[in-house]
Scaffold this motif. Structure first.
Motif, PDB file in Angstrom:
ATOM      1  N   ARG A  27       1.175  36.654  -1.729  1.00 11.31           N
ATOM      2  CA  ARG A  27       0.269  36.222  -2.795  1.00 11.31           C
ATOM      3  C   ARG A  27      -1.021  35.638  -2.196  1.00 11.31           C
ATOM      4  NH1 ARG A  27       2.248  35.506  -7.845  1.00 11.31           N
ATOM      5  NH2 ARG A  27       0.015  35.522  -8.327  1.00 11.31           N
ATOM      6  N   LEU A  28      -0.956  35.253  -0.920  1.00 12.46           N
ATOM      7  CA  LEU A  28      -2.133  34.707  -0.245  1.00 12.46           C
ATOM      8  C   LEU A  28      -2.945  35.785   0.466  1.00 12.46           C
ATOM      9  CD1 LEU A  28      -0.501  31.546   1.404  1.00 12.46           C
ATOM     10  CD2 LEU A  28      -1.660  31.709  -0.822  1.00 12.46           C
ATOM     11  N   GLY A  29      -2.320  36.932   0.719  1.00 10.98           N
ATOM     12  CA  GLY A  29      -3.014  38.024   1.401  1.00 10.98           C
ATOM     13  C   GLY A  29      -2.026  38.928   2.117  1.00 10.98           C
ATOM     14  N   GLU A  30      -2.559  39.870   2.870  1.00  2.39           N
ATOM     15  CA  GLU A  30      -1.715  40.792   3.636  1.00  2.39           C
ATOM     16  C   GLU A  30      -1.030  40.037   4.771  1.00  2.39           C
ATOM     17  OE1 GLU A  30      -2.186  44.750   6.530  1.00  2.39           O
ATOM     18  OE2 GLU A  30      -3.902  43.977   5.389  1.00  2.39           O
ATOM     19  N   VAL A  31       0.256  40.314   4.960  1.00  2.00           N
ATOM     20  CA  VAL A  31       1.027  39.622   5.990  1.00  2.00           C
ATOM     21  C   VAL A  31       1.005  40.426   7.288  1.00  2.00           C
ATOM     22  CG1 VAL A  31       3.328  38.790   6.641  1.00  2.00           C
ATOM     23  CG2 VAL A  31       2.503  38.494   4.298  1.00  2.00           C
ATOM     24  N   VAL A  32       0.762  39.747   8.400  1.00  2.00           N
ATOM     25  CA  VAL A  32       0.760  40.386   9.708  1.00  2.00           C
ATOM     26  C   VAL A  32       2.166  40.895  10.024  1.00  2.00           C
ATOM     27  CG1 VAL A  32       0.483  40.004  12.189  1.00  2.00           C
ATOM     28  CG2 VAL A  32      -1.126  38.962  10.583  1.00  2.00           C
ATOM     29  N   ALA A  33       2.234  42.124  10.490  1.00  2.00           N
ATOM     30  CA  ALA A  33       3.511  42.694  10.927  1.00  2.00           C
ATOM     31  C   ALA A  33       3.364  43.122  12.383  1.00  2.00           C
ATOM     32  CB  ALA A  33       3.907  43.879  10.057  1.00  2.00           C
ATOM     33  N   LEU A  34       4.036  42.431  13.293  1.00  2.00           N
ATOM     34  CA  LEU A  34       3.991  42.761  14.709  1.00  2.00           C
ATOM     35  C   LEU A  34       5.265  43.491  15.078  1.00  2.00           C
ATOM     36  CD1 LEU A  34       2.459  42.482  17.382  1.00  2.00           C
ATOM     37  CD2 LEU A  34       3.679  40.327  17.753  1.00  2.00           C
ATOM     38  N   ASN A  35       5.107  44.758  15.489  1.00  2.00           N
ATOM     39  CA  ASN A  35       6.265  45.604  15.779  1.00  2.00           C
ATOM     40  C   ASN A  35       7.207  45.674  14.579  1.00  2.00           C
ATOM     41  OD1 ASN A  35       5.371  46.034  18.450  1.00  2.00           O
ATOM     42  ND2 ASN A  35       6.328  44.131  19.113  1.00  2.00           N
ATOM     43  N   GLY A  36       6.597  45.722  13.390  1.00  2.00           N
ATOM     44  CA  GLY A  36       7.375  45.828  12.164  1.00  2.00           C
ATOM     45  C   GLY A  36       8.010  44.534  11.705  1.00  2.00           C
ATOM     46  N   GLN A  37       7.753  43.430  12.388  1.00  2.00           N
ATOM     47  CA  GLN A  37       8.375  42.144  12.081  1.00  2.00           C
ATOM     48  C   GLN A  37       7.369  41.236  11.388  1.00  2.00           C
ATOM     49  OE1 GLN A  37       9.885  40.169  15.546  1.00  2.00           O
ATOM     50  NE2 GLN A  37      10.895  38.546  14.396  1.00  2.00           N
ATOM     51  N   GLU A  38       7.699  40.773  10.179  1.00  2.00           N
ATOM     52  CA  GLU A  38       6.806  39.919   9.410  1.00  2.00           C
ATOM     53  C   GLU A  38       7.209  38.451   9.439  1.00  2.00           C
ATOM     54  OE1 GLU A  38       5.132  42.636   5.803  1.00  2.00           O
ATOM     55  OE2 GLU A  38       7.298  42.241   5.782  1.00  2.00           O
ATOM     56  N   ILE A  39       8.473  38.190   9.743  1.00  2.00           N
ATOM     57  CA  ILE A  39       8.968  36.818   9.895  1.00  2.00           C
ATOM     58  C   ILE A  39       9.210  36.560  11.379  1.00  2.00           C
ATOM     59  CG2 ILE A  39      10.919  35.274   9.522  1.00  2.00           C
ATOM     60  CD1 ILE A  39       9.526  35.411   6.982  1.00  2.00           C
ATOM     61  N   PHE A  40       8.626  35.471  11.879  1.00  2.00           N
ATOM     62  CA  PHE A  40       8.757  35.152  13.293  1.00  2.00           C
ATOM     63  C   PHE A  40       9.528  33.835  13.466  1.00  2.00           C
ATOM     64  CE2 PHE A  40       4.946  37.638  12.770  1.00  2.00           C
ATOM     65  CZ  PHE A  40       5.016  38.566  13.804  1.00  2.00           C
ATOM     66  N   PRO A  41      10.583  33.827  14.301  1.00  2.00           N
ATOM     67  CA  PRO A  41      11.271  32.571  14.598  1.00  2.00           C
ATOM     68  C   PRO A  41      10.447  31.743  15.574  1.00  2.00           C
ATOM     69  CG  PRO A  41      12.264  34.360  15.856  1.00  2.00           C
ATOM     70  CD  PRO A  41      11.221  34.983  14.967  1.00  2.00           C
ATOM     71  N   ILE A  42      10.254  30.482  15.270  1.00  2.00           N
ATOM     72  CA  ILE A  42       9.491  29.584  16.132  1.00  2.00           C
ATOM     73  C   ILE A  42      10.449  28.585  16.762  1.00  2.00           C
ATOM     74  CG2 ILE A  42       7.635  27.892  16.249  1.00  2.00           C
ATOM     75  CD1 ILE A  42       6.691  30.722  15.590  1.00  2.00           C
ATOM     76  N   SER A  43      10.648  28.739  18.065  1.00  2.00           N
ATOM     77  CA  SER A  43      11.534  27.861  18.815  1.00  2.00           C
ATOM     78  C   SER A  43      11.219  28.021  20.296  1.00  2.00           C
ATOM     79  CB  SER A  43      13.003  28.223  18.558  1.00  2.00           C
ATOM     80  OG  SER A  43      13.862  27.485  19.408  1.00  2.00           O
ATOM     81  N   ILE A  44      11.382  26.936  21.073  1.00  2.00           N
ATOM     82  CA  ILE A  44      11.248  27.050  22.526  1.00  2.00           C
ATOM     83  C   ILE A  44      12.613  27.226  23.185  1.00  2.00           C
ATOM     84  CG2 ILE A  44       9.074  25.789  22.640  1.00  2.00           C
ATOM     85  CD1 ILE A  44      10.704  23.352  23.654  1.00  2.00           C
ATOM     86  N   ASN A  45      13.645  27.385  22.368  1.00  2.26           N
ATOM     87  CA  ASN A  45      14.980  27.669  22.875  1.00  2.26           C
ATOM     88  C   ASN A  45      15.094  29.180  23.096  1.00  2.26           C
ATOM     89  OD1 ASN A  45      17.735  28.192  23.223  1.00  2.26           O
ATOM     90  ND2 ASN A  45      18.343  26.497  21.886  1.00  2.26           N
ATOM     91  N   PRO A  46      15.255  29.646  24.330  1.00  4.31           N
ATOM     92  CA  PRO A  46      15.304  31.098  24.602  1.00  4.31           C
ATOM     93  C   PRO A  46      16.380  31.833  23.825  1.00  4.31           C
ATOM     94  CG  PRO A  46      15.109  29.842  26.649  1.00  4.31           C
ATOM     95  CD  PRO A  46      15.400  28.849  25.554  1.00  4.31           C
ATOM     96  N   GLU A  47      17.412  31.117  23.396  1.00  3.04           N
ATOM     97  CA  GLU A  47      18.475  31.760  22.622  1.00  3.04           C
ATOM     98  C   GLU A  47      18.048  32.034  21.193  1.00  3.04           C
ATOM     99  OE1 GLU A  47      21.994  29.440  22.888  1.00  3.04           O
ATOM    100  OE2 GLU A  47      22.183  29.634  25.064  1.00  3.04           O
ATOM    101  N   LYS A  48      16.990  31.368  20.744  1.00  2.01           N
ATOM    102  CA  LYS A  48      16.535  31.518  19.370  1.00  2.01           C
ATOM    103  C   LYS A  48      15.277  32.386  19.246  1.00  2.01           C
ATOM    104  CE  LYS A  48      18.314  27.064  17.679  1.00  2.01           C
ATOM    105  NZ  LYS A  48      19.054  27.541  16.507  1.00  2.01           N
ATOM    106  N   SER A  49      14.493  32.475  20.329  1.00  3.35           N
ATOM    107  CA  SER A  49      13.224  33.200  20.258  1.00  3.35           C
ATOM    108  C   SER A  49      12.939  33.913  21.575  1.00  3.35           C
ATOM    109  CB  SER A  49      12.077  32.237  19.930  1.00  3.35           C
ATOM    110  OG  SER A  49      10.825  32.891  20.029  1.00  3.35           O
TER     111      SER A  49
END
Length: 268
Positions: A58-80
């Protein structure tokens, strides 16, 4: 009934009473809040990925990187998979400073939070510019700054090996005006961790100026610190708001889900 209150004197707004985040009137209020207040918060909304994407669109076009629109944000290598580079997020930055058109807005939802630390700081580059003395405004108008991925990563690892340095330098650099003259007539500053050097200035003087300006931009009166609770939704205007993550342990459970909205205004 949806109510709102300021998060701080310079910028930011919190909405309460939000039932349907896709309601037209709420979306309109969000768009206005992003423009004039920079950061918006809804506590305990608990959006899932599908709902977060629907709101983001609703705010605009969503960035899709390698087909991925939701990005996990974590500095834990097991999560991101990008945990190593996300450590650069501990330093003040705007996203997309090495692109012609930076991203417009970012949404984050809190899925898990850190037991200690892990908040997010925001600072208004509009408010910082508006509070500059006139002589500094005139001086900064003509300055141009080169931004680079390397500049930000050197804050994380100041002594890279040759392989890492080569990878950093493979990323594009971008020269922009220090003062962004916005199409609506407003002005903001383009600064942060990616600011490598001022064009044509002595390197030592350049670094001193950029460090001083970042300190002035992120002083407490222009800043809001968000302490995360599970279910929070935070959205910010990436074109006018610096942000950084506050330190937390690498093995922390902290996990945020992020969407990014495509920008529509080039640096000028």
């Amino acid at each position: 009934m949806i109510d709102s209150k300021a998060l701080g004197p310079a910028f930011g707004v919190e909405f309460t009473g939000v039932g349907d985040p896709l309601d037209d009137s709420f979306v309109h209020r969000c768009v206005e809040a992003l423009k004039w207040r920079g950061v918006l918060l809804v506590r305990g909304l608990h959006l899932d990925d599908e709902q977060q994407l629907a709101f983001s669109r609703r705010l605009g076009e969503v960035v899709a990187l390698n087909g991925q629109e939701i990005f996990p944000i974590s500095i834990n290598p097991e999560k991101s998979r990008t945990a190593k580079y996300l450590k650069g997020a501990f330093f003040w930055h705007l996203d997309g400073t090495t692109d012609d058109v930076p991203v417009k807005a970012t949404t984050l939802t809190a899925r898990q939070i850190a037991m200690t630390g892990g908040g997010t700081d925001f600072a208004s580059t509009y408010a910082a510019y508006e509070n500059l003395p006139e002589k500094d405004r005139e001086r900064f108008e003509s300055l141009r700054v080169v931004h680079s991925f390397e500049a930000a990563q050197r804050l994380v690892n100041p002594d890279p090996d040759e392989k890492e340095l080569t990878a950093w330098r493979a990323q594009p650099t971008h020269e922009v005006s220090l003062v962004w003259r916005r199409r609506d007539g407003r002005r903001s500053l383009v600064t942060g961790a990616t600011a490598d050097h001022v064009v044509g200035m002595d390197p030592v003087e350049s670094r001193a100026l950029l460090d001083e300006l970042l300190d002035r931009t992120t002083q407490e009166r222009f800043r809001y610190t968000h302490e995360w609770e599970v279910g929070d939704l935070v959205v910010w205007d990436n074109t006018g708001v610096l942000h950084r993550a506050l330190p937390y342990d690498e093995d922390s459970e902290r996990l945020l889900h992020r969407t990014t909205v495509v920008g529509d205004e080039a640096f000028a």
